[in-house]
Design an enzyme around this catalytic site. Structure first.
Site, short mmCIF file in Angstrom:
data_model
loop_
_atom_site.label_atom_id
_atom_site.label_comp_id
_atom_site.label_asym_id
_atom_site.label_seq_id
_atom_site.Cartn_x
_atom_site.Cartn_y
_atom_site.Cartn_z
N ARG A 157 -5.43 -7.45 6.65
CA ARG A 157 -3.97 -6.74 7.50
C ARG A 157 -3.07 -7.79 7.78
NH1 ARG A 157 -5.15 -1.72 11.35
NH2 ARG A 157 -6.79 -1.43 9.75
N TYR A 188 11.33 10.73 -4.29
CA TYR A 188 12.85 10.45 -4.88
C TYR A 188 13.28 9.08 -5.33
CZ TYR A 188 13.48 14.94 -2.30
OH TYR A 188 13.30 16.15 -1.74
N HIS A 211 -6.40 0.52 -1.79
CA HIS A 211 -5.96 0.38 -0.47
C HIS A 211 -6.16 1.80 0.17
CE1 HIS A 211 -4.07 -2.23 2.54
NE2 HIS A 211 -3.28 -0.91 3.01
#
Length: 767
Positions: free
Chosen positions: A36, A126, A82
């Site tokens: 991570r 968007y 993931h």
């Protein structure tokens, strides 16, 4: 107890709680470190970024292709590789597209991906995205067995452990992350300089870190700026892998004509949000912490343009910017902590040389794996070509077998092709084939049977022979490459030069953006240098309302106050002066004269400007003068001499000077004039005492010593004076009276004194 319970008890293992918690927390820590927070030194990516790029490759979002919705990309990453929140994945992808965050963007975003003001990207539904050419360079070679693959989280797919990475992405784009017990913070660098350092390291493997700094000048932030860190400090930072860099905004003076000017900030430090920077500058102006700065405006469009207007044209631009560097984020410090995963497993704080060496070693591993993969492909193709050539040399026989034999595959494999096999597989003259040498393999037979009819022409045989010869030469080159280290490093150097030509300093956007300058520590600028000196008249009322009137007004003139209020303090000063306020609790507060409200109104309460409690009264208000001393005394008759420099306060809360307790309060803060040698003290009992000034100690803070002894009441007034000039006071008629014969009242400090002479004021005060 049942047998099932016995079996369950056998499966349970006793373990101390501390060991159980420790082992599980260690697993969590290792997971955070490896999967991570810390980047891999080889490709410079964390797992989430690596999975994003790999998912985009699987979606075929090439740099010259079309865009796909970001929601689709983050959804594929989450579902396939993931298993974390889609918001976190989208944020990570958006960061790869922000050219003000990452030096060489890996994602080409279409839509609102945030800005340098700190605004968040639009929702993933968007926006659209695809890979950049830099990202494709990181992925180049995945299909050629360049790296190892591993199962994804549910074992249904495969993902790469590391990317082939043709570019030193770790230093080129930097990285940051916080793990368990460790963190990393690496600034971006210029790719052209990194490749130059890599080429030097290939040529001179034992090169020192200091030598590499001849190529890597320092960080190259996407937002530009000016690095003012000393070279020796930067060298130590790159040598140890820990340190920092001072980065300043880039600015210039714009001439407005007629002697006026303004400062234009064109580049700001890395990771500083422009909107918050301007808010901080506006706050400095509002709180009057920077009197020489009049206004700040943001005129930015696609570029950065922050306008700073000085208070007056006489202000020194260097003084203004030097003060802003100290008080705002126009100067920032970027910390470096080169903590990375070596070989994807071991966290280590690396030097510049170690990070570049890890990248070069990775490039060599990729080269060897790709070469072996290519050699295996060539061997397979040569085997197929041998079968094709045999088929062309015995075309009629092959056709007969295919047409009439019930099992053409087995028949072709049983057939002994003899001299034709030798001719097809060797460029030498005809020779006697070895036993079993004339048989076709299963791969060759499958290729012959799958061959299209249009290939059965004479010209095809010539093309096959040409292809075979070319592949034989390529294979020989690969043999030499795998056998010689020098050839391998030469090939890696050539690949780096190709990357340099594609992304280096000569291409648009590849030149260095962050510049360097030598700058020492910014010295404290005196207030007088920042404020335009103007005469003012300070007026403070009995209720503590203070204002500053322009010019030196006649102090005897009538002034307006609120109903029920009246004058108390009024004196001439200048805007560069500092005012000192003594509270009855013994604390001294400092006010800048330039920060006082204007004289057109009735002023503002002093308690809004300093932290003066409501129950505390203002004892005295006066101007600070450098080198001056004051006689501080309490109502109990204790006091001492203090230098005004020692009672200046730096904060709103003031500075405790005279220690008082219970019902005792601060009473006197009299100025000690040059040449004064005696102290006159009068108590509420009208007894007057005169003693030598040198009997009082000079202190910075405390209760002090006894000035006069009282049976009843306390101190009323005290002052210092020159004995030869005599002691003066105002009699009840308002006339000045001077007493030179003071032997009757002169005694040692802490004496009771004698009754004041006839005509002494009834309020027991000298003025």
């Amino acid at each position: 107890m049942s047998s099932d319970d016995d079996t369950q008890d056998d499966r349970q293992e006793a373990e101390p709680l501390s060991r159980a918690i420790g082992s599980r927390y260690l697993q969590y820590a290792l997971s955070t470190i490896m999967h991570r927070a810390l980047p891999d030194a080889r490709d410079g990516l964390k797992p989430v970024h690596r999975r994003i790029l790999y998912a985009m490759r699987e979606l075929r979002l090439a740099s010259n292709g079309g865009f796909r919705k970001s929601a689709k990309i983050s959804g594929d990453v989450m579902g396939n590789y993931h298993p974390h929140g889609d918001a976190a994945i989208y944020d990570a992808m958006a960061r790869l597209a922000q050219d003000f965050v990452i030096r060489y963007p890996l994602v080409d975003g279409q839509g609102n991906f945030g800005n340098i003001d700190g605004d968040n990207p639009a929702a993933s539904r968007y926006t659209e995205a695809r890979m950049t050419a830099m990202a494709e360079a990181l992925l180049e070679g995945l299909s050629e067995d360049a790296v190892n693959f591993r199962d994804n989280y549910d074992g249904t797919l495969q993902e790469p452990e590391v990317l082939p990475a043709q570019v030193p992405n770790l230093l080129a784009n930097g990285s940051s992350g916080i793990a368990v017990g460790m963190a990393t913070n690496i600034p971006p660098h210029n790719l052209d300089e990194l490749i130059a350092a890599c080429l030097h390291l290939i040529k001179t493997p034992d090169a020192r870190d200091d030598t590499l700094l001849n190529y890597v000048k320092g960080p190259d932030f996407p937002t530009g700026g000016v690095i003012v860190e000393p070279p020796e400090s930067m060298a130590e930072t790159y040598r140890t892998g820990k340190g920092g860099f001072r980065v300043r905004a880039k600015w210039e003076v714009e001439d407005l004509g007629r002697g006026t000017w303004q400062i234009i900030v064109t580049e700001i430090p890395y990771q500083v949000q422009k909107s918050k920077l301007i808010e901080k500058l506006a706050e400095l102006i509002q709180l009057k912490k920077l009197p020489i700065l009049a206004d700040v405006r943001d005129e930015s469009a696609d570029d950065i343009r922050i306008v700073l207007e000085p208070r007056a044209k006489t202000v020194d631009p260097d003084v203004l910017m030097g003060t802003l560097f100290r008080q705002s984020d126009l100067e920032n410090r970027f910390s470096l902590n080169m903590n990375v995963l070596i070989d994807g497993r071991t966290p280590k704080v690396c030097s510049l040389k170690e990070v570049l060496r890890a990248f070069l070693d990775h490039r060599r591993d990729v080269l060897l794996r790709r070469s072996r993969h290519r050699m295996a492909q060539i061997d397979h193709r040569l085997e197929v070509l041998e079968g094709f050539l045999i088929a062309f040399l015995n075309l009629d026989r092959v056709i007969d077998i295919i047409r009439y034999d019930e099992s053409p595959k087995a028949a072709l494999m049983r057939e002994d092709w003899g001299q034709d096999f030798v001719r097809a597989t060797s460029e030498a003259d005809y020779r006697t084939p070895a036993p079993g040498e004339g048989e076709l393999t299963e791969v060759q037979v499958e290729a012959i049977l799958n061959m299209r009819l249009r290939s059965l022409r004479r010209l095809e045989e010539m093309e096959l022979q040409s292809e075979r010869d070319r592949l034989m030469r390529e294979r020989a080159d690969l043999d030499d490459l795998l056998a010689e280290d020098d050839l391998q490093w030469a090939r890696i150097a050539d690949e780096l030069r190709e990357v340099r030509a594609k992304f280096g300093a000569k291409v648009p956007g590849g030149a260095r953006r962050t510049q360097f300058a030598l700058a020492g520590e910014v010295e404290d600028v005196p207030l007088e240098a920042m404020i335009e000196r103007e005469p003012i008249t300070v007026v403070c009322s009995q209720m503590g309302w203070i204002r500053a009137m322009k010019g030196h007004v006649d102090l005897s003139a009538e002034m307006k106050f609120r109903d029920g209020d009246g004058p108390r303090f009024a004196f001439h000063a200048e805007t560069t002066d500092k005012l000192l306020i003594l509270g009855s609790q013994g604390r001294v507060y400092t006010l800048g004269a330039n920060g006082l409200p204007g004289g057109r109104g009735l002023g503002e309460p002093v308690r809004l400007m300093v932290d003066l409690p409501n129950e505390v009264q203002i004892v005295d208000l006066f101007m600070h003068r450098a080198g001056a001393k004051r006689l501080m005394a309490s109502s109990a008759g204790d006091g001492f001499i203090v230098a005004e420099e020692d009672i200046l306060a730096q904060t709103r809360s003031g500075k405790q000077v005279l220690n008082v307790k219970d019902d005792v309060s601060a009473r006197i803060c009299a100025k000690v004039a040059d040449g004064d040698d005696h102290v006159a003290v009068v108590g509420e009992n009208r007894k007057l005492l005169v003693f030598a000034l040198d009997e009082l100690p000079e202190m910075g803070r405390g209760k002090g010593v006894r000035l006069q002894k009282y049976k009843d009441g306390g101190l009323s007034d005290a002052r210092t004076f020159r004995l030869e000039d005599g002691l003066t006071w105002l009699d009840p008629a308002g006339r000045t009276r001077t007493e030179t014969e003071l032997g009757e009242w002169t005694a040692k400090r802490a004496s009771a004194g004698r009754m004041a002479p006839r005509g002494f004021p009834r309020d027991n005060r000298f003025t």
